[in-house]
Design an enzyme around this catalytic site. Structure first.
Site, PDB file in Angstrom:
ATOM      1  N   CYS A  58       5.223   0.109   7.397  1.00 15.17           N
ATOM      2  CA  CYS A  58       4.963   1.258   6.517  1.00 15.17           C
ATOM      3  C   CYS A  58       6.250   1.612   5.786  1.00 15.17           C
ATOM      4  CB  CYS A  58       4.499   2.430   7.380  1.00 15.17           C
ATOM      5  SG  CYS A  58       4.182   3.948   6.450  1.00 15.17           S
ATOM      6  N   LEU A  59       6.151   1.834   4.483  1.00 14.85           N
ATOM      7  CA  LEU A  59       7.346   2.183   3.705  1.00 14.85           C
ATOM      8  C   LEU A  59       7.962   3.497   4.190  1.00 14.85           C
ATOM      9  CD1 LEU A  59       6.208   1.152   0.110  1.00 14.85           C
ATOM     10  CD2 LEU A  59       7.993   0.072   1.490  1.00 14.85           C
TER      11      LEU A  59
ATOM     12  N   GLN B  16       3.133   9.903   0.723  1.00 12.70           N
ATOM     13  CA  GLN B  16       4.395   9.181   0.955  1.00 12.70           C
ATOM     14  C   GLN B  16       5.397   9.406  -0.178  1.00 12.70           C
ATOM     15  OE1 GLN B  16       2.187   5.301   1.977  1.00 12.70           O
ATOM     16  NE2 GLN B  16       4.095   5.161   3.139  1.00 12.70           N
TER      17      GLN B  16
ATOM     18  N   HIS C  27      -5.007   1.951   7.181  1.00 10.30           N
ATOM     19  CA  HIS C  27      -3.622   2.433   7.322  1.00 10.30           C
ATOM     20  C   HIS C  27      -3.353   3.558   6.315  1.00 10.30           C
ATOM     21  CE1 HIS C  27       0.844   1.789   7.925  1.00 10.30           C
ATOM     22  NE2 HIS C  27       0.819   2.450   6.764  1.00 10.30           N
ATOM     23  N   GLU C  28      -3.731   3.327   5.054  1.00 12.34           N
ATOM     24  CA  GLU C  28      -3.455   4.328   4.002  1.00 12.34           C
ATOM     25  C   GLU C  28      -4.323   5.573   4.177  1.00 12.34           C
ATOM     26  OE1 GLU C  28      -0.833   3.912   2.462  1.00 12.34           O
ATOM     27  OE2 GLU C  28      -0.597   1.783   2.853  1.00 12.34           O
TER      28      GLU C  28
ATOM     29  N   GLY D 171       0.828  -1.199   0.000  1.00 11.86           N
ATOM     30  CA  GLY D 171       0.000   0.000   0.000  1.00 11.86           C
ATOM     31  C   GLY D 171       0.859   1.245   0.000  1.00 11.86           C
TER      32      GLY D 171
ATOM     33  N   HIS E 135      -2.854   8.083   6.430  1.00  9.30           N
ATOM     34  CA  HIS E 135      -1.850   8.950   5.779  1.00  9.30           C
ATOM     35  C   HIS E 135      -2.511  10.202   5.195  1.00  9.30           C
ATOM     36  CE1 HIS E 135       1.899   6.709   5.960  1.00  9.30           C
ATOM     37  NE2 HIS E 135       1.313   5.604   5.540  1.00  9.30           N
TER      38      HIS E 135
HETATM   39  C1  Y12 Z   1      -1.239  -4.189   6.575  1.00 11.04           C
HETATM   40  C2  Y12 Z   1      -0.445  -3.344   7.283  1.00 11.04           C
HETATM   41  C3  Y12 Z   1       0.062  -2.202   6.708  1.00 11.04           C
HETATM   42  C4  Y12 Z   1      -0.246  -1.889   5.401  1.00 11.04           C
HETATM   43  C5  Y12 Z   1       0.278  -0.636   4.797  1.00 11.04           C
HETATM   44  C6  Y12 Z   1       1.218  -0.861   3.677  1.00 11.04           C
HETATM   45  N1  Y12 Z   1       2.526  -1.170   4.172  1.00 11.04           N
HETATM   46  C7  Y12 Z   1       3.528  -1.581   3.373  1.00 11.04           C
HETATM   47  O1  Y12 Z   1       3.335  -1.740   2.184  1.00 11.04           O
HETATM   48  C8  Y12 Z   1       4.832  -1.818   4.016  1.00 11.04           C
HETATM   49  C9  Y12 Z   1       5.883  -2.198   3.305  1.00 11.04           C
HETATM   50  C10 Y12 Z   1       7.211  -2.406   3.853  1.00 11.04           C
HETATM   51  C11 Y12 Z   1       8.182  -3.008   3.038  1.00 11.04           C
HETATM   52  C12 Y12 Z   1       9.466  -3.222   3.506  1.00 11.04           C
HETATM   53  O2  Y12 Z   1      10.407  -3.827   2.733  1.00 11.04           O
HETATM   54  C13 Y12 Z   1      11.318  -3.053   2.021  1.00 11.04           C
HETATM   55  O3  Y12 Z   1      11.372  -1.873   2.178  1.00 11.04           O
HETATM   56  C14 Y12 Z   1      12.205  -3.786   1.091  1.00 11.04           C
HETATM   57  C15 Y12 Z   1       9.791  -2.860   4.806  1.00 11.04           C
HETATM   58  O4  Y12 Z   1      11.058  -3.225   5.255  1.00 11.04           O
HETATM   59  C16 Y12 Z   1      12.008  -2.303   5.552  1.00 11.04           C
HETATM   60  O5  Y12 Z   1      11.799  -1.157   5.352  1.00 11.04           O
HETATM   61  C17 Y12 Z   1      13.278  -2.815   6.103  1.00 11.04           C
HETATM   62  C18 Y12 Z   1       8.852  -2.263   5.604  1.00 11.04           C
HETATM   63  C19 Y12 Z   1       7.564  -2.025   5.138  1.00 11.04           C
HETATM   64  C20 Y12 Z   1      -1.043  -2.734   4.703  1.00 11.04           C
HETATM   65  C21 Y12 Z   1      -1.546  -3.879   5.282  1.00 11.04           C
HETATM   66 CO    CO Z   2       2.112   3.722   5.652  1.00 11.27          CO
END
Ligand code: Y12
Ligand code: CO
Length: 171
Positions: free
Chosen positions: A95-96, A50, A137-138, A45, A141
């Site tokens: 969260c990214l 962001q 979550h989004e 997401g 934001h």
């Molecule tokens: C459930 C909970 C939260 C959401 C919101 C969307 N969140 C994400 O898409 C998070 C992504 C994410 C990816 C990562 O991996 C990389 O960056 C390679 C990460 O790891 C690090 O930053 C080390 C952290 C978060 C949707 C549904």
């Molecule tokens: Co987020």
């Protein structure tokens, strides 16, 4: 085009995003860039703020049963409003914009979402499970809110300590 992801504690993440009024080619190109950025960053997401655009747009790509994320599965959600939220559930969120940190957060279990697609057409969907969690979550934001703001005082303190240390180590 890959966009730069804004990370905590950047103040941009505190902005309340504005309603989208023009559903033009520029918006479509921006949504495509958001998709490329989210996929390249292993996200499921991403909200426009962001990537530094304070507009009420977000994209979601929930993995299917095989764990695959495809362009066909992407949801582009503009000017969303939540209706009829029901129940409560807890999920370990990430969260990214807060890289490397994951915490259990309580959200509504299911909801109906009214929104517009990239063409400005009115749409609605019923969401539960991971999709419902990701929508909430989004949408936080869009209000300038991050999931870490939902932590208890002690957990938030622990987060600030760990996150600052991680930032220092990266430098
Ligand atoms: C459930 C909970 C939260 C959401 C919101 C969307 N969140 C994400 O898409 C998070 C992504 C994410 C990816 C990562 O991996 C990389 O960056 C390679 C990460 O790891 C690090 O930053 C080390 C952290 C978060 C949707 C549904
Ligand atoms: Co987020």
């Amino acid at each position: 085009m890959m966009l730069k992801i804004v990370t905590y504690p950047d103040k941009l993440l505190k902005l309340r995003s504005k309603t989208v009024e023009h559903f033009d080619n520029e918006l479509h190109a921006f949504l495509d860039d958001m998709f490329e950025t989210m996929m390249s960053s292993n996200g499921i997401g991403l909200a426009a703020i962001q990537v530094a655009r304070p507009i009420r747009a977000l994209i979601l790509c929930i993995p299917d049963e095989e764990g695959e994320q495809t362009k066909e599965n992407v949801l582009e959600i503009v000017n969303p409003v939540i209706h009829a939220p029901k129940g409560l559930t807890t999920y370990q969120e990430g969260c990214l914009s807060v890289p490397g940190f994951y915490e259990d957060i309580e959200r509504f279990e299911s909801l109906t979402l009214h929104y517009q697609n990239r063409h400005g057409e009115a749409c609605s969907l019923d969401a539960s499970e991971l999709l419902a969690i990701a929508i909430q979550h989004e949408m936080d934001h869009l209000e300038g809110k991050l999931f870490i703001e939902k932590l208890t005082y002690n957990r938030r303190k622990k987060f600030e300590k760990e996150y600052k240390r991680a930032l220092k180590e990266k430098k």
